[in-house]
Design a protein around this motif. Structure first.
Motif, PDB file in Angstrom:
ATOM      1  N   GLY A 143       2.269   3.604 -10.396  1.00  0.00           N
ATOM      2  CA  GLY A 143       1.119   2.983  -9.759  1.00  0.00           C
ATOM      3  C   GLY A 143       0.470   3.950  -8.793  1.00  0.00           C
ATOM      4  N   GLN A 196      -2.190   3.943  -5.298  1.00  0.00           N
ATOM      5  CA  GLN A 196      -2.840   3.118  -4.282  1.00  0.00           C
ATOM      6  C   GLN A 196      -3.787   3.955  -3.431  1.00  0.00           C
ATOM      7  OE1 GLN A 196       1.249   1.775  -3.136  1.00  0.00           O
ATOM      8  NE2 GLN A 196       0.212  -0.156  -2.661  1.00  0.00           N
ATOM      9  N   LYS A 197      -4.958   3.400  -3.166  1.00  0.00           N
ATOM     10  CA  LYS A 197      -5.945   4.079  -2.332  1.00  0.00           C
ATOM     11  C   LYS A 197      -5.531   4.012  -0.864  1.00  0.00           C
ATOM     12  CE  LYS A 197      -9.612   2.498  -5.452  1.00  0.00           C
ATOM     13  NZ  LYS A 197     -10.831   1.652  -5.564  1.00  0.00           N
ATOM     14  N   ASN A 198      -5.737   5.101  -0.152  1.00  0.00           N
ATOM     15  CA  ASN A 198      -5.462   5.137   1.285  1.00  0.00           C
ATOM     16  C   ASN A 198      -6.757   4.843   2.038  1.00  0.00           C
ATOM     17  OD1 ASN A 198      -4.140   5.560   3.730  1.00  0.00           O
ATOM     18  ND2 ASN A 198      -4.575   7.756   3.721  1.00  0.00           N
ATOM     19  N   PHE A 233      -5.690  -0.475   0.420  1.00  0.00           N
ATOM     20  CA  PHE A 233      -4.595  -0.049  -0.455  1.00  0.00           C
ATOM     21  C   PHE A 233      -4.661  -0.690  -1.835  1.00  0.00           C
ATOM     22  CE2 PHE A 233      -3.208   0.370   3.940  1.00  0.00           C
ATOM     23  CZ  PHE A 233      -2.892   1.716   3.969  1.00  0.00           C
ATOM     24  N   GLY A 234      -5.879  -0.783  -2.363  1.00  0.00           N
ATOM     25  CA  GLY A 234      -6.051  -1.283  -3.717  1.00  0.00           C
ATOM     26  C   GLY A 234      -5.609  -0.253  -4.744  1.00  0.00           C
ATOM     27  N   THR A 235      -5.550  -0.664  -5.990  1.00  0.00           N
ATOM     28  CA  THR A 235      -5.084   0.205  -7.066  1.00  0.00           C
ATOM     29  C   THR A 235      -6.164   1.192  -7.486  1.00  0.00           C
ATOM     30  OG1 THR A 235      -3.603  -1.506  -7.895  1.00  0.00           O
ATOM     31  CG2 THR A 235      -4.191   0.254  -9.421  1.00  0.00           C
ATOM     32  N   THR A 248      -4.830   9.309  -2.103  1.00  0.00           N
ATOM     33  CA  THR A 248      -4.102   8.211  -2.741  1.00  0.00           C
ATOM     34  C   THR A 248      -2.603   8.452  -2.616  1.00  0.00           C
ATOM     35  OG1 THR A 248      -4.090   9.271  -4.934  1.00  0.00           O
ATOM     36  CG2 THR A 248      -5.913   7.757  -4.450  1.00  0.00           C
ATOM     37  N   GLU A 262       1.886  -6.101   2.862  1.00  0.00           N
ATOM     38  CA  GLU A 262       2.013  -5.399   1.598  1.00  0.00           C
ATOM     39  C   GLU A 262       2.691  -4.053   1.851  1.00  0.00           C
ATOM     40  OE1 GLU A 262      -1.730  -5.172  -0.341  1.00  0.00           O
ATOM     41  OE2 GLU A 262      -2.044  -7.345  -0.352  1.00  0.00           O
ATOM     42  N   VAL A 298       3.298   0.270   0.648  1.00  0.00           N
ATOM     43  CA  VAL A 298       2.722   1.468   0.043  1.00  0.00           C
ATOM     44  C   VAL A 298       3.864   2.448  -0.189  1.00  0.00           C
ATOM     45  CG1 VAL A 298       1.136   3.405   0.355  1.00  0.00           C
ATOM     46  CG2 VAL A 298       0.516   1.144   1.209  1.00  0.00           C
ATOM     47  N   THR A 306       3.141  -0.576  -5.369  1.00  0.00           N
ATOM     48  CA  THR A 306       2.238  -1.603  -5.890  1.00  0.00           C
ATOM     49  C   THR A 306       2.911  -2.960  -5.995  1.00  0.00           C
ATOM     50  OG1 THR A 306       2.840  -1.137  -8.186  1.00  0.00           O
ATOM     51  CG2 THR A 306       0.999   0.123  -7.250  1.00  0.00           C
TER      52      THR A 306
END
Length: 305
Positions: free
Chosen positions: A73, A75-77, A81-83, A91, A115, A117, A165
């Motif tokens: 997976g 994740q955006k920083n 923190f979406g995919t 990321t 959530e 990370v 994720t």
């Protein structure tokens, strides 16, 4: 968020992870990615391109079928923190380890919404560790636990990519008549969520479905992936190994098509813990599941008819 709670509640234990933030990024060093040589010192910061999955690192498993370039997976920083679809600048790029091992990389600064990370950090086109006290990307289990399959077909179990994720896409396929190790995390020194210790968490599927087909995000009405009938949990704390099995709260009416019991392998179990025909049995068992402690050796989940 749901998976974070599951990972904490599967074995009710509590946390302490020494997290070290990402270090200062150094200037680019130019290497031919196909000729990188490992010197036994672990993963080198600032050497691998973000577009190059580090499959030559000990224990790391490439998951091409997920569509993230081998990563489990990305994740955006960006505070949300979406995919992301690819491992690129700014990321976090998470990865799977082979059965019986756990990833070592996640940033110390975690989202405030509960959530998680995890993974390596991509900056200026290069990959960097997010835990400087861990040189290797995968670490061995802290206890001897495994799944033994005596059925006539395979069973796929899917570990949650956590911290990360929180998708259940880290695969272990247990063939008929074989066994595969579980990862028993050292909860006193592993990732913590909300000041609580966390265990390894697995989604347990019905027999006959491949790990590639089962360890993916499903939809309501499915009976695999995040909708698999059962969960296994494994961890080590207070001088004991802890193993659990429980109903998946997302699909609590579903059942697997076989029976399960936890057996000792050189260790001593605190009590029995069995699953038969949709119900849990043993001292301390409830309608939701059962947990055992193991001292003095190992233990395993046996799958049988």
């Amino acid at each position: 968020m749901l998976f974070s709670k599951l990972l904490v509640s599967a074995i009710s234990l509590v946390p302490l992870a020494s997290a070290i933030p990402v270090g200062n990024v150094q200037g680019h060093r130019h290497h031919n990615q196909s000729t990188i040589k490992r010197d036994g010192g672990g993963f080198p910061d600032g050497v691998y391109d973000c577009s190059h999955f580090p499959e030559d690192q000990d224990g790391v498993v490439k998951l091409d079928y997920l569509g993230f370039g081998g990563w489990s997976g990305v994740q955006k920083n960006d505070g949300k923190f979406g995919t992301a679809s690819t491992c690129e600048d700014n990321t976090y790029c998470s990865y799977a380890c082979k059965p019986g091992m756990s990833k070592t990389q996640w940033p110390s600064n975690q989202p405030s919404n509960g959530e998680s990370v995890g993974g390596l950090y991509c900056k200026n086109g290069k990959l960097y560790k997010t835990q400087k006290n861990s040189n290797n990307l995968c670490e061995n289990s802290h206890g001897n636990a495994y799944v033994k399959n005596t059925l006539g077909s395979n069973v796929a179990i899917c570990r949650t990519d956590y911290p990360g994720t929180e998708n259940m896409n880290v695969p272990t396929d247990i063939g008929s008549g074989s066994q595969q190790p579980l990862s028993v995390v050292d909860e006193d020194n592993y990732y913590n969520w909300g000041n609580k210790k966390t265990s390894a968490q697995y989604y347990v599927n019905k027999s006959g479905k491949s790990a590639q087909d089962a360890c993916v995000w499903g939809n309501q009405g499915d009976d695999y992936g995040n909708w698999a009938p059962l969960n296994f949990g494994s961890g080590y704390t207070d001088g004991k190994m802890w193993l659990s099995m429980s109903k998946n709260p997302l699909n609590s009416q579903a059942n697997v098509d076989y029976k399960i019991t936890i057996k000792a392998d050189g260790g001593t179990l605190s009590h029995d813990c069995k699953y038969e025909n949709g119900s849990f049995h043993g001292s301390g068992a409830s309608s939701d599941g059962c947990t055992v402690s193991v001292t003095g050796g190992g233990a395993y989940f046996e799958l049988y008819n």
